[in-house]
Design an enzyme around this catalytic site. Structure first.
Site, PDB file in Angstrom:
ATOM      1  N   ASP A 184       8.679  93.090 -40.095  1.00  0.00           N
ATOM      2  CA  ASP A 184       8.727  91.652 -40.313  1.00  0.00           C
ATOM      3  C   ASP A 184       8.101  91.427 -41.701  1.00  0.00           C
ATOM      4  O   ASP A 184       7.373  92.292 -42.208  1.00  0.00           O
ATOM      5  CB  ASP A 184       7.918  90.955 -39.212  1.00  0.00           C
ATOM      6  CG  ASP A 184       7.731  89.490 -39.487  1.00  0.00           C
ATOM      7  OD1 ASP A 184       8.722  88.818 -39.824  1.00  0.00           O
ATOM      8  OD2 ASP A 184       6.577  89.001 -39.382  1.00  0.00           O
ATOM      9  N   ASP A 224       6.796  87.922 -43.254  1.00  0.00           N
ATOM     10  CA  ASP A 224       5.682  86.969 -43.276  1.00  0.00           C
ATOM     11  C   ASP A 224       4.580  87.392 -42.308  1.00  0.00           C
ATOM     12  O   ASP A 224       4.805  87.457 -41.100  1.00  0.00           O
ATOM     13  CB  ASP A 224       6.180  85.569 -42.869  1.00  0.00           C
ATOM     14  CG  ASP A 224       7.155  84.983 -43.870  1.00  0.00           C
ATOM     15  OD1 ASP A 224       6.834  84.943 -45.063  1.00  0.00           O
ATOM     16  OD2 ASP A 224       8.260  84.559 -43.454  1.00  0.00           O
TER      17      ASP A 224
HETATM   18  C1  BG6 Z   1       9.150  83.397 -40.299  1.00  0.00           C
HETATM   19  C2  BG6 Z   1       7.799  82.731 -40.275  1.00  0.00           C
HETATM   20  O1  BG6 Z   1       9.046  84.628 -40.955  1.00  0.00           O
HETATM   21  O2  BG6 Z   1      10.117  82.597 -40.972  1.00  0.00           O
HETATM   22  C3  BG6 Z   1       7.926  81.333 -39.690  1.00  0.00           C
HETATM   23  O3  BG6 Z   1       6.913  83.480 -39.496  1.00  0.00           O
HETATM   24  C4  BG6 Z   1       8.970  80.552 -40.462  1.00  0.00           C
HETATM   25  O4  BG6 Z   1       6.677  80.688 -39.751  1.00  0.00           O
HETATM   26  C5  BG6 Z   1      10.300  81.299 -40.406  1.00  0.00           C
HETATM   27  O5  BG6 Z   1       9.148  79.250 -39.896  1.00  0.00           O
HETATM   28  C6  BG6 Z   1      11.404  80.588 -41.173  1.00  0.00           C
HETATM   29  O6  BG6 Z   1      11.060  80.551 -42.507  1.00  0.00           O
HETATM   30  P1  BG6 Z   1      11.804  79.732 -43.651  1.00  0.00           P
HETATM   31  O7  BG6 Z   1      11.201  80.331 -44.889  1.00  0.00           O
HETATM   32  O8  BG6 Z   1      13.263  80.007 -43.523  1.00  0.00           O
HETATM   33  O9  BG6 Z   1      11.480  78.305 -43.458  1.00  0.00           O
HETATM   34 MG    MG Z   2       5.709  87.201 -39.231  1.00  0.00          MG
END
Ligand code: BG6
Ligand code: MG
Length: 220
Positions: A10, A12
Protein backbone atom coordinates in the site's frame (compact mmCIF):
# COMPACT_ATOMS: atom_id res chain seq x y z
CA UNK A 1 7.85 -19.31 3.89
CA UNK A 2 11.35 -18.80 2.59
CA UNK A 3 10.62 -16.62 -0.39
CA UNK A 4 7.30 -15.13 -1.57
CA UNK A 5 6.31 -14.86 -5.25
CA UNK A 6 5.96 -11.08 -4.89
CA UNK A 7 5.30 -8.24 -2.44
CA UNK A 8 2.58 -5.61 -2.86
CA UNK A 9 2.76 -2.40 -0.86
CA UNK A 10 0.00 0.00 0.00
CA UNK A 11 1.28 3.55 -0.52
CA UNK A 12 -0.31 6.01 1.94
CA UNK A 13 0.87 5.18 5.43
CA UNK A 14 3.22 2.36 4.35
CA UNK A 15 5.73 3.94 1.96
CA UNK A 16 5.13 7.55 3.00
CA UNK A 17 3.27 9.29 5.79
CA UNK A 18 0.43 11.00 3.90
CA UNK A 19 -2.29 9.74 6.21
CA UNK A 20 -2.16 12.85 8.38
CA UNK A 21 -2.63 15.11 5.34
CA UNK A 22 -5.71 13.08 4.34
CA UNK A 23 -7.01 13.29 7.92
CA UNK A 24 -6.52 17.06 8.20
CA UNK A 25 -8.14 17.77 4.83
CA UNK A 26 -11.16 15.59 5.61
CA UNK A 27 -11.51 17.09 9.08
CA UNK A 28 -11.36 20.60 7.65
CA UNK A 29 -14.04 19.71 5.13
CA UNK A 30 -16.22 18.03 7.76
CA UNK A 31 -15.90 21.03 10.08
CA UNK A 32 -16.99 23.34 7.27
CA UNK A 33 -20.18 21.27 7.21
CA UNK A 34 -20.56 21.35 11.00
CA UNK A 35 -19.56 17.70 11.36
CA UNK A 36 -16.73 16.73 13.67
CA UNK A 37 -14.69 13.56 13.96
CA UNK A 38 -11.47 12.42 15.60
CA UNK A 39 -8.59 10.05 15.04
CA UNK A 40 -10.53 6.97 15.97
CA UNK A 41 -13.16 7.55 13.27
CA UNK A 42 -10.36 8.48 10.87
CA UNK A 43 -9.12 4.87 11.05
CA UNK A 44 -12.26 3.98 9.08
CA UNK A 45 -11.28 6.41 6.32
CA UNK A 46 -7.83 4.89 5.84
CA UNK A 47 -7.53 2.77 2.73
CA UNK A 48 -10.97 3.54 1.33
CA UNK A 49 -11.64 5.65 -1.76
CA UNK A 50 -12.36 9.37 -1.76
CA UNK A 51 -15.99 8.66 -2.58
CA UNK A 52 -16.44 6.12 0.20
CA UNK A 53 -14.72 8.50 2.64
CA UNK A 54 -17.14 11.36 2.03
CA UNK A 55 -20.07 8.97 2.24
CA UNK A 56 -18.84 7.80 5.66
CA UNK A 57 -18.37 11.40 6.85
CA UNK A 58 -21.82 12.50 5.69
CA UNK A 59 -23.34 9.41 7.30
CA UNK A 60 -21.98 10.61 10.67
CA UNK A 61 -24.95 12.94 10.97
CA UNK A 62 -27.22 11.35 8.39
CA UNK A 63 -26.57 14.16 5.91
CA UNK A 64 -27.98 13.78 2.39
CA UNK A 65 -26.53 16.06 -0.29
CA UNK A 66 -27.11 16.33 -4.03
CA UNK A 67 -24.56 14.65 -6.29
CA UNK A 68 -23.08 17.93 -7.60
CA UNK A 69 -22.47 19.11 -4.04
CA UNK A 70 -20.77 15.83 -3.13
CA UNK A 71 -18.51 16.21 -6.19
CA UNK A 72 -17.72 19.81 -5.23
CA UNK A 73 -16.81 18.79 -1.68
CA UNK A 74 -14.56 15.95 -2.86
CA UNK A 75 -12.76 18.36 -5.22
CA UNK A 76 -12.32 20.87 -2.39
CA UNK A 77 -10.82 18.24 -0.08
CA UNK A 78 -8.57 16.98 -2.85
CA UNK A 79 -7.29 20.51 -3.54
CA UNK A 80 -6.30 20.94 0.12
CA UNK A 81 -4.75 17.49 0.16
CA UNK A 82 -2.75 18.12 -3.02
CA UNK A 83 -1.45 21.40 -1.56
CA UNK A 84 -0.35 19.53 1.55
CA UNK A 85 1.61 16.87 -0.36
CA UNK A 86 3.13 19.15 -2.99
CA UNK A 87 6.46 19.35 -1.15
CA UNK A 88 6.96 15.60 -0.80
CA UNK A 89 10.44 14.46 -1.76
CA UNK A 90 12.50 11.24 -1.66
CA UNK A 91 13.60 12.05 1.90
CA UNK A 92 10.01 11.58 3.02
CA UNK A 93 10.02 7.86 2.24
CA UNK A 94 9.51 6.21 5.61
CA UNK A 95 12.56 5.06 7.52
CA UNK A 96 13.70 1.54 6.70
CA UNK A 97 11.58 1.30 3.54
CA UNK A 98 14.32 2.05 0.93
CA UNK A 99 16.64 -0.60 2.42
CA UNK A 100 13.81 -3.14 2.62
CA UNK A 101 12.86 -2.58 -1.03
CA UNK A 102 16.46 -2.74 -2.13
CA UNK A 103 16.98 -6.16 -0.58
CA UNK A 104 13.77 -7.45 -2.17
CA UNK A 105 15.13 -6.31 -5.54
CA UNK A 106 18.45 -8.02 -4.86
CA UNK A 107 16.49 -11.20 -4.06
CA UNK A 108 14.65 -10.74 -7.39
CA UNK A 109 11.27 -10.64 -5.66
CA UNK A 110 8.87 -8.57 -7.81
CA UNK A 111 7.35 -5.57 -6.03
CA UNK A 112 4.26 -3.54 -6.75
CA UNK A 113 1.98 -0.84 -5.33
CA UNK A 114 -1.68 -1.45 -4.47
CA UNK A 115 -3.28 1.87 -3.49
CA UNK A 116 -6.81 3.24 -3.40
CA UNK A 117 -5.56 6.71 -4.18
CA UNK A 118 -6.07 8.59 -7.42
CA UNK A 119 -3.09 10.73 -6.34
CA UNK A 120 -0.74 7.75 -6.16
CA UNK A 121 1.10 8.57 -9.38
CA UNK A 122 1.86 12.13 -8.19
CA UNK A 123 3.25 10.77 -4.93
CA UNK A 124 5.38 8.14 -6.71
CA UNK A 125 6.74 10.95 -8.92
CA UNK A 126 7.54 13.20 -5.93
CA UNK A 127 9.29 10.30 -4.19
CA UNK A 128 11.09 9.32 -7.42
CA UNK A 129 9.95 5.72 -7.10
CA UNK A 130 8.86 5.16 -10.70
CA UNK A 131 11.70 2.77 -11.45
CA UNK A 132 11.37 0.92 -8.16
CA UNK A 133 7.96 -0.70 -8.55
CA UNK A 134 7.26 -3.03 -11.44
CA UNK A 135 3.53 -2.54 -11.19
CA UNK A 136 1.40 0.31 -9.85
CA UNK A 137 -2.29 -0.37 -9.37
CA UNK A 138 -4.04 2.69 -7.95
CA UNK A 139 -7.46 4.26 -7.50
CA UNK A 140 -7.64 5.14 -11.20
CA UNK A 141 -7.46 1.45 -12.13
CA UNK A 142 -10.06 -0.17 -9.90
CA UNK A 143 -13.81 -0.06 -9.53
CA UNK A 144 -14.14 -1.47 -6.05
CA UNK A 145 -12.40 0.05 -3.05
CA UNK A 146 -10.75 -1.87 -0.20
CA UNK A 147 -11.90 -4.07 1.60
CA UNK A 148 -12.64 -5.44 -1.86
CA UNK A 149 -9.46 -7.27 -2.93
CA UNK A 150 -9.59 -5.97 -6.54
CA UNK A 151 -6.55 -3.70 -6.25
CA UNK A 152 -4.34 -6.50 -4.91
CA UNK A 153 -5.72 -9.16 -7.26
CA UNK A 154 -4.93 -6.89 -10.22
CA UNK A 155 -1.47 -6.32 -8.76
CA UNK A 156 -0.83 -10.04 -8.34
CA UNK A 157 -2.02 -10.73 -11.87
CA UNK A 158 0.29 -8.08 -13.30
CA UNK A 159 3.19 -9.41 -11.22
CA UNK A 160 2.37 -12.98 -12.24
CA UNK A 161 2.10 -14.07 -8.63
CA UNK A 162 -0.15 -16.41 -6.74
CA UNK A 163 -2.03 -14.44 -4.01
CA UNK A 164 -1.38 -17.16 -1.42
CA UNK A 165 2.36 -16.65 -2.01
CA UNK A 166 2.20 -12.85 -2.20
CA UNK A 167 2.71 -10.58 0.79
CA UNK A 168 0.56 -7.45 1.09
CA UNK A 169 1.75 -4.63 3.37
CA UNK A 170 -1.03 -2.42 4.73
CA UNK A 171 -1.53 0.27 7.38
CA UNK A 172 -5.34 0.31 7.14
CA UNK A 173 -7.84 -2.13 8.60
CA UNK A 174 -9.78 -1.99 5.29
CA UNK A 175 -6.56 -2.89 3.46
CA UNK A 176 -5.74 -5.84 5.71
CA UNK A 177 -9.30 -7.03 5.16
CA UNK A 178 -8.87 -6.62 1.38
CA UNK A 179 -5.68 -8.70 1.48
CA UNK A 180 -7.38 -11.37 3.59
CA UNK A 181 -10.41 -11.37 1.29
CA UNK A 182 -8.07 -12.05 -1.65
CA UNK A 183 -6.29 -14.83 0.31
CA UNK A 184 -2.99 -12.96 0.36
CA UNK A 185 -0.47 -13.08 3.17
CA UNK A 186 -1.24 -9.87 5.08
CA UNK A 187 1.27 -7.82 7.01
CA UNK A 188 -0.17 -4.90 9.01
CA UNK A 189 2.15 -1.92 9.38
CA UNK A 190 1.19 -0.03 12.53
CA UNK A 191 -0.65 -1.00 15.66
CA UNK A 192 -2.07 -4.35 16.65
CA UNK A 193 -5.13 -2.48 17.95
CA UNK A 194 -6.42 -1.73 14.43
CA UNK A 195 -4.59 -4.34 12.36
CA UNK A 196 -5.09 -7.43 14.50
CA UNK A 197 -6.65 -9.38 11.61
CA UNK A 198 -3.37 -9.38 9.70
CA UNK A 199 -1.25 -12.54 9.56
CA UNK A 200 1.52 -10.48 11.16
CA UNK A 201 1.74 -6.92 12.49
CA UNK A 202 4.98 -4.93 12.38
CA UNK A 203 5.33 -1.43 13.85
CA UNK A 204 7.36 -0.13 10.87
CA UNK A 205 10.26 -1.14 8.60
CA UNK A 206 13.04 0.21 10.80
CA UNK A 207 15.73 -2.45 11.14
CA UNK A 208 13.55 -5.05 9.45
CA UNK A 209 15.06 -7.16 6.67
CA UNK A 210 13.01 -9.29 4.28
CA UNK A 211 14.78 -12.39 5.65
CA UNK A 212 13.68 -11.56 9.22
CA UNK A 213 10.14 -10.93 8.04
CA UNK A 214 9.90 -14.16 6.04
CA UNK A 215 11.19 -16.07 9.05
CA UNK A 216 8.58 -14.45 11.33
CA UNK A 217 5.87 -15.40 8.86
CA UNK A 218 7.04 -18.98 8.54
CA UNK A 219 7.29 -19.34 12.33
CA UNK A 220 3.61 -18.43 12.72
C1 BG6 B 1 -5.90 5.78 0.41
C2 BG6 B 1 -5.89 6.55 1.70
O1 BG6 B 1 -4.60 5.36 0.11
O2 BG6 B 1 -6.39 6.56 -0.67
C3 BG6 B 1 -7.27 7.13 1.96
O3 BG6 B 1 -5.53 5.71 2.75
C4 BG6 B 1 -7.71 7.95 0.77
O4 BG6 B 1 -7.22 7.93 3.12
C5 BG6 B 1 -7.71 7.07 -0.48
O5 BG6 B 1 -9.03 8.47 0.97
C6 BG6 B 1 -8.13 7.83 -1.73
O6 BG6 B 1 -7.20 8.82 -1.98
P1 BG6 B 1 -7.33 9.98 -3.06
O7 BG6 B 1 -5.93 10.51 -3.09
O8 BG6 B 1 -7.75 9.36 -4.34
O9 BG6 B 1 -8.33 10.95 -2.55
MG1 MG C 1 -2.67 3.17 3.60
Amino acid sequence: MLKPDACIFDLDGVIVETSDAHFKAWRRLAESLGISFGEEFNEQLKGVSRRKSIEKILALDGRKLPEEEIQRLMDKKNGWYQDAIAELAPDDILEGVPEFLEVLQEMEIPIGIGSSSKNAQYIIDYLQLNDTFEVIIDGTKVENTKPDPEVFLKGAKALNSDPSKTIVFEDAASGVEAANNGRFISVGVGSEEYLGDADLVIPDFIGLTPEKLFKKLSDK
